[in-house]
Design a protein around this motif. Structure first.
Motif, PDB file in Angstrom:
ATOM      1  N   ALA A 158       0.828  -1.283   0.054  1.00  0.00           N
ATOM      2  CA  ALA A 158      -0.050  -0.049   0.158  1.00  0.00           C
ATOM      3  C   ALA A 158       1.004   1.325   0.038  1.00  0.00           C
ATOM      4  N   TYR A 159       2.051   1.249   0.636  1.00  0.00           N
ATOM      5  CA  TYR A 159       2.901   2.336   0.725  1.00  0.00           C
ATOM      6  C   TYR A 159       3.434   2.801  -0.601  1.00  0.00           C
ATOM      7  N   LEU A 160       3.901   1.705  -1.400  1.00  0.00           N
ATOM      8  CA  LEU A 160       4.497   1.711  -2.547  1.00  0.00           C
ATOM      9  C   LEU A 160       3.479   2.218  -3.692  1.00  0.00           C
ATOM     10  N   VAL A 161       2.281   2.117  -3.535  1.00  0.00           N
ATOM     11  CA  VAL A 161       1.191   2.642  -4.236  1.00  0.00           C
ATOM     12  C   VAL A 161       0.987   4.156  -4.069  1.00  0.00           C
ATOM     13  N   LEU A 162       1.074   4.492  -2.764  1.00  0.00           N
ATOM     14  CA  LEU A 162       0.990   5.892  -2.502  1.00  0.00           C
ATOM     15  C   LEU A 162       2.225   6.580  -2.707  1.00  0.00           C
ATOM     16  N   ARG A 163       3.458   6.035  -2.915  1.00  0.00           N
ATOM     17  CA  ARG A 163       4.635   6.600  -3.007  1.00  0.00           C
ATOM     18  C   ARG A 163       4.760   6.889  -4.672  1.00  0.00           C
ATOM     19  N   ARG A 164       4.242   5.725  -5.357  1.00  0.00           N
ATOM     20  CA  ARG A 164       4.258   6.244  -6.844  1.00  0.00           C
ATOM     21  C   ARG A 164       3.042   7.287  -7.132  1.00  0.00           C
ATOM     22  N   GLU A 165       2.143   7.089  -6.451  1.00  0.00           N
ATOM     23  CA  GLU A 165       1.066   8.487  -6.690  1.00  0.00           C
ATOM     24  C   GLU A 165       1.650   9.751  -6.617  1.00  0.00           C
ATOM     25  N   TYR A 166       2.269   9.842  -5.222  1.00  0.00           N
ATOM     26  CA  TYR A 166       3.007  10.925  -5.004  1.00  0.00           C
ATOM     27  C   TYR A 166       3.878  11.526  -5.839  1.00  0.00           C
ATOM     28  N   LEU A 167       5.078  10.497  -6.386  1.00  0.00           N
ATOM     29  CA  LEU A 167       5.940  11.036  -7.173  1.00  0.00           C
ATOM     30  C   LEU A 167       5.546  11.446  -8.488  1.00  0.00           C
ATOM     31  N   MET A 168       4.478  10.810  -9.085  1.00  0.00           N
ATOM     32  CA  MET A 168       3.958  11.102 -10.425  1.00  0.00           C
ATOM     33  C   MET A 168       2.812  12.004 -10.481  1.00  0.00           C
ATOM     34  N   SER A 169       2.345  12.655  -9.199  1.00  0.00           N
ATOM     35  CA  SER A 169       1.576  13.757  -9.438  1.00  0.00           C
ATOM     36  C   SER A 169       1.805  14.849 -10.034  1.00  0.00           C
ATOM     37  N   PRO A 170       1.116  15.359 -10.821  1.00  0.00           N
ATOM     38  CA  PRO A 170       1.504  16.358 -11.619  1.00  0.00           C
ATOM     39  C   PRO A 170       2.238  17.773 -10.972  1.00  0.00           C
ATOM     40  N   GLU A 171       1.779  18.120  -9.532  1.00  0.00           N
ATOM     41  CA  GLU A 171       2.588  18.945  -8.792  1.00  0.00           C
ATOM     42  C   GLU A 171       3.903  18.728  -8.444  1.00  0.00           C
ATOM     43  N   PHE A 172       4.181  17.363  -8.267  1.00  0.00           N
ATOM     44  CA  PHE A 172       5.519  17.057  -8.005  1.00  0.00           C
ATOM     45  C   PHE A 172       6.438  16.648  -9.109  1.00  0.00           C
ATOM     46  N   ALA A 173       5.821  15.829 -10.027  1.00  0.00           N
ATOM     47  CA  ALA A 173       6.529  15.422 -11.182  1.00  0.00           C
ATOM     48  C   ALA A 173       6.899  16.634 -12.147  1.00  0.00           C
ATOM     49  N   GLU A 174       6.329  17.746 -12.157  1.00  0.00           N
ATOM     50  CA  GLU A 174       6.563  18.794 -12.940  1.00  0.00           C
ATOM     51  C   GLU A 174       7.487  19.828 -12.211  1.00  0.00           C
ATOM     52  N   SER A 175       8.140  19.699 -11.041  1.00  0.00           N
ATOM     53  CA  SER A 175       8.770  20.421 -10.225  1.00  0.00           C
ATOM     54  C   SER A 175      10.311  20.110 -10.821  1.00  0.00           C
ATOM     55  N   VAL A 176      11.103  21.200 -10.368  1.00  0.00           N
ATOM     56  CA  VAL A 176      12.664  21.078 -10.647  1.00  0.00           C
ATOM     57  C   VAL A 176      12.949  19.932  -9.785  1.00  0.00           C
ATOM     58  N   VAL A 177      12.889  19.827  -8.745  1.00  0.00           N
ATOM     59  CA  VAL A 177      13.074  18.833  -7.586  1.00  0.00           C
ATOM     60  C   VAL A 177      13.004  17.455  -8.168  1.00  0.00           C
ATOM     61  N   ALA A 178      11.995  17.006  -8.690  1.00  0.00           N
ATOM     62  CA  ALA A 178      11.496  15.833  -9.447  1.00  0.00           C
ATOM     63  C   ALA A 178      12.472  15.226 -10.519  1.00  0.00           C
ATOM     64  N   ARG A 179      13.253  16.281 -11.368  1.00  0.00           N
ATOM     65  CA  ARG A 179      13.834  16.225 -12.317  1.00  0.00           C
ATOM     66  C   ARG A 179      15.357  16.406 -12.150  1.00  0.00           C
ATOM     67  N   SER A 180      15.726  16.651 -11.016  1.00  0.00           N
ATOM     68  CA  SER A 180      16.974  16.958 -10.644  1.00  0.00           C
ATOM     69  C   SER A 180      17.816  15.801 -10.117  1.00  0.00           C
ATOM     70  N   LEU A 181      19.129  15.761 -10.512  1.00  0.00           N
ATOM     71  CA  LEU A 181      19.900  14.516  -9.895  1.00  0.00           C
ATOM     72  C   LEU A 181      21.443  15.117  -9.138  1.00  0.00           C
ATOM     73  N   PHE A 182      21.712  14.900  -8.138  1.00  0.00           N
ATOM     74  CA  PHE A 182      22.958  15.389  -7.425  1.00  0.00           C
ATOM     75  C   PHE A 182      24.050  14.280  -7.639  1.00  0.00           C
ATOM     76  N   VAL A 183      25.063  14.691  -8.210  1.00  0.00           N
ATOM     77  CA  VAL A 183      26.195  13.736  -8.482  1.00  0.00           C
ATOM     78  C   VAL A 183      27.498  14.117  -7.707  1.00  0.00           C
ATOM     79  N   PRO A 184      28.010  13.314  -6.609  1.00  0.00           N
ATOM     80  CA  PRO A 184      28.941  13.620  -6.043  1.00  0.00           C
ATOM     81  C   PRO A 184      30.306  12.931  -6.703  1.00  0.00           C
TER      82      PRO A 184
END
Length: 686
Positions: A158-184
């Motif tokens: 149930a958590y993975l379903v909620l997490r997938r919905e959260y990550l793919m929600s338009p509000e989050f998926a279209e944000s810069v945070v969702a599309r960014s990667l930190f490479v050390p």
């Protein structure tokens, strides 16, 4: 004469129940009278995250709060806090069923026609002399194990379903945070925008922008110095305005429209201070300056200095890390998982969904090998803390077994003569309170160690503290207290007959449960009610305005929500979960109090997450899988304990021993299956 364990239990029960009821009554009165303390999220956070209003009655607001839908909860508080509530719900369901079946079945089996142990020890498995009766414990252990495995799989899915919905929600998926990667830990031969773009452009949609982190030298210090000067200027001006207003009122001077108000500020009221060339400012040393003019000039100078340095930012030395923004969210998830043809890029972990407020800028230039050494040091030091912190914990546990301890230390017999009520208070209240204080000091050290490891995200520092703090509580609160309680109970008899250690531990180890029953009771009633009342923040809301000297100070004091640290919050709940599992079949009396703990804390955190606490960043509920792992650790510990209790009974309990070993193996297999099925999805989208 009253048995000490019964006196301990009743003293702790009445004391904690009275305090809890009193705290809740006071909260009910103050809740609608101090919004700043009890409902800051109703006006501080953006409207899209504000909770629905609650009725003003003393009790009408409770059903409204409890019947809030999950969708509304996620909207208000985000997935991190919602998954904490889901974990508490999981505890409520599991321990409701366990209490319903284990308490009425096991307590009569433990009591009727068996040994005549004293007090609450009469209710434990240590009171059972008829070995065939322990099959009831084994059968219930089987169903409890199956229930735990089933529910952890069910809730994780149930958590993975909620997490997938959260990550793919338009509000989050279209944000810069969702599309960014930190490479050390980027190697020098590809540490430039062109090579990084060539490497990462192969992913769907390609790269939109690359930021290479740089060593800004003293620029952050200049900005910090400017902020301090601004605050000093605002303080000086505010005090001058207030003093001038009082002075002019006293003199009867009124400013005319369009007049120069500066002439209304008498020279003697203008603030002054001394400026010294010494690195450490000393009172009465240095030249005397006009504070307003001085801070104006200093801020102008710093503004010019900072602006020049910002224009030259590209000339600063590059650090070994970069932020990469992709055009598509899936590209960031693929880039974080793909093995790139570069040895150092393969070794270094890459981070997605990292928000600006979540970044630890001091950890932007740490290489992979240095990070490995730092982590080894952190884990070693954590182990040392866990081991040596056991010493005061053993002493606290010794107080909870005062009768046994007084046999080893005769001077404590004077305390025994004070009567069962006093002894009950000492054994039932002081140890649990002392243990809570000892435990509260540790997260600060663990947080410093986790940051020292080179973790680049504040939220991941919290997750690191979550594991460290849990293992500290698991070892020092659960294991050490259990063993110490059992050892203190058997030491007097052990000195007379050392060969009887196995039989003595089998009989008296369950007696340590009295301490944990009172500990859980304290956390369930007193602690939950204290958290709800928030007495210290309430008092500070009246005290702090006295020290606010500028409008900005007042604004920040009234328009900020307190934050919650999940790194310390989740382990305090998962360790109670572990205690409930550990003593479920050993001392079933603990089960209703564990159930009360989860019920009360669910109610308290539901209110606080909706109306009080805020988080500056999100992890998408990443703390929940860690809490589930703690449940499995508790299950394995309980199964091993049961195996030990049956092993010391010899051939009479060989069947029960075999079944418990099978359950342990099945639990290990289920955890391996759990990791294979779910672990990759905790971090990334499929």
């Amino acid at each position: 004469s009253a048995d000490s364990s019964v006196s301990t239990f009743t003293s702790a029960l009445w004391f904690n129940a009275a305090l809890g009821a009193g705290f809740f009554a006071v909260f009910n009165i103050l809740r609608t009278r101090r919004r700043q303390t009890y409902t800051p999220r109703s006006y501080v956070v953006p409207k899209g995250k504000q909770p629905p209003p609650l009725p003003d009655g003393y009790f009408l607001w409770i059903p409204t709060l409890l019947y809030t839908s999950d969708k509304e909860l996620i909207r208000c508080m985000g997935l991190d806090r919602f998954m904490v509530l889901k974990f508490l719900r999981m505890g409520i369901v599991i321990f409701s069923i366990a209490t319903l079946f284990m308490v009425p079945i096991l307590i009569p089996i433990n009591v009727i026609g068996q040994l005549k142990s004293e007090g609450l020890n009469l209710l434990t498995i240590g009171n059972v002399s008829d070995v065939p009766r322990t099959w009831a414990h084994v059968i219930l252990a089987f169903f409890f194990t199956v229930g735990l495995i089933y529910y952890t799989f069910r809730e994780t899915r149930a958590y993975l379903v909620l997490r997938r919905e959260y990550l793919m929600s338009p509000e989050f998926a279209e944000s810069v945070v969702a599309r960014s990667l930190f490479v050390p830990s980027i190697p020098k031969d590809v540490h430039n925008i062109e090579d990084l773009a060539r490497i990462f452009n192969r992913f769907p949609g390609g790269v939109r922008r690359i930021w290479i982190n740089r060593d800004l030298k003293d620029l952050p210090d200049d900005v910090e110095d400017r902020d301090k000067k601004v605050h000093s200027l605002e303080t000086a001006i505010t005090k001058t305005i207030l003093s001038t207003y009082k002075y002019n009122n006293k003199k009867g001077i009124q400013p005319e429209n369009g007049s120069d108000t500066e002439v209304l500020i008498p020279q003697e009221l203008r603030p002054t201070h001394r400026v010294s060339s010494l690195p450490i400012g000393l009172p009465f040393v240095g030249r005397k300056v006009d504070s307003i003019d001085y801070y104006h000039e200093e801020i102008q100078s710093l503004n010019k200095k900072i602006l020049e340095k910002q224009h030259l930012a590209t000339n600063y030395e590059c650090l070994s890390s970069a932020f990469i923004e992709f055009n598509q969210q899936i590209a960031a998830h693929m880039a974080a998982q793909t093995l790139i043809h570069s040895k150092e890029l393969q070794m270094a972990p890459r981070y997605i969904e990292i928000a600006p407020t979540d970044i630890i800028w001091e950890n932007m230039n740490i290489q992979s090998f240095s990070r490995l050494l730092r982590r080894m040091f952190s884990l070693s030091f954590t182990t040392v803390i866990i081991i040596f912190w056991a010493i005061p914990v053993v002493f606290v546990q010794g107080i909870s077994t005062l009768e046994s301890l007084s046999k080893l230390l005769p001077f404590l017999e004077a305390v025994q003569d004070l009567g069962p009520t006093v002894v009950g208070i000492i054994q039932g209240i002081l140890p649990a309170a002392a243990l809570a204080i000892l435990v509260a000091l540790v997260p600060i050290i663990f947080s410093m160690l986790s940051k020292l490891e080179g973790i680049p995200r504040k939220s991941f520092v919290e997750l690191s503290v979550l594991h460290k703090f849990f293992f500290f509580q698991f070892v020092d609160v659960v294991l050490v207290s259990t063993v110490a309680g059992g050892i203190f109970n058997v030491l007097p008899d052990l000195t007379k007959n050392p060969a009887s250690i196995i039989n003595l531990l089998a009989e008296k180890l369950p007696r340590a449960s009295t301490f944990f029953i009172t500990y859980v009771m304290l956390q369930a009633t007193n602690s939950a009610a204290q958290n709800l009342l928030q007495l210290v923040p309430y008092i500070l809301s009246f005290v702090m305005p006295i020290f606010n000297t500028t409008p900005r100070d007042i604004y920040h004091q009234k328009r900020q929500c307190p934050t919650v640290n999940l790194g310390t919050l989740i382990p305090t709940h998962s360790v109670i979960f572990v205690l409930g599992i550990e003593y479920s079949t050993i001392a079933p009396l603990i089960l209703p109090f564990v159930l009360l703990f989860f019920c009360f804390h669910y109610f308290v955190l539901l209110y606080q997450f909706m109306h009080v606490y805020e988080r500056p960043y999100e992890t998408g509920g990443r703390g929940f899988p860690r809490a589930i792992r703690h449940v499995y650790i508790g299950m394995f510990t309980w199964q091993i304990t049961m195996i030990g209790l049956f092993a010391v009974r010899g051939n009479k309990a060989i069947g029960q021993l075999v079944v418990m070993i099978i359950l342990l193996v099945a639990g290990c297999f289920s955890l391996a299956l759990y990791d294979k099925a779910f672990k990759p999805l905790f971090k990334f989208l499929p």
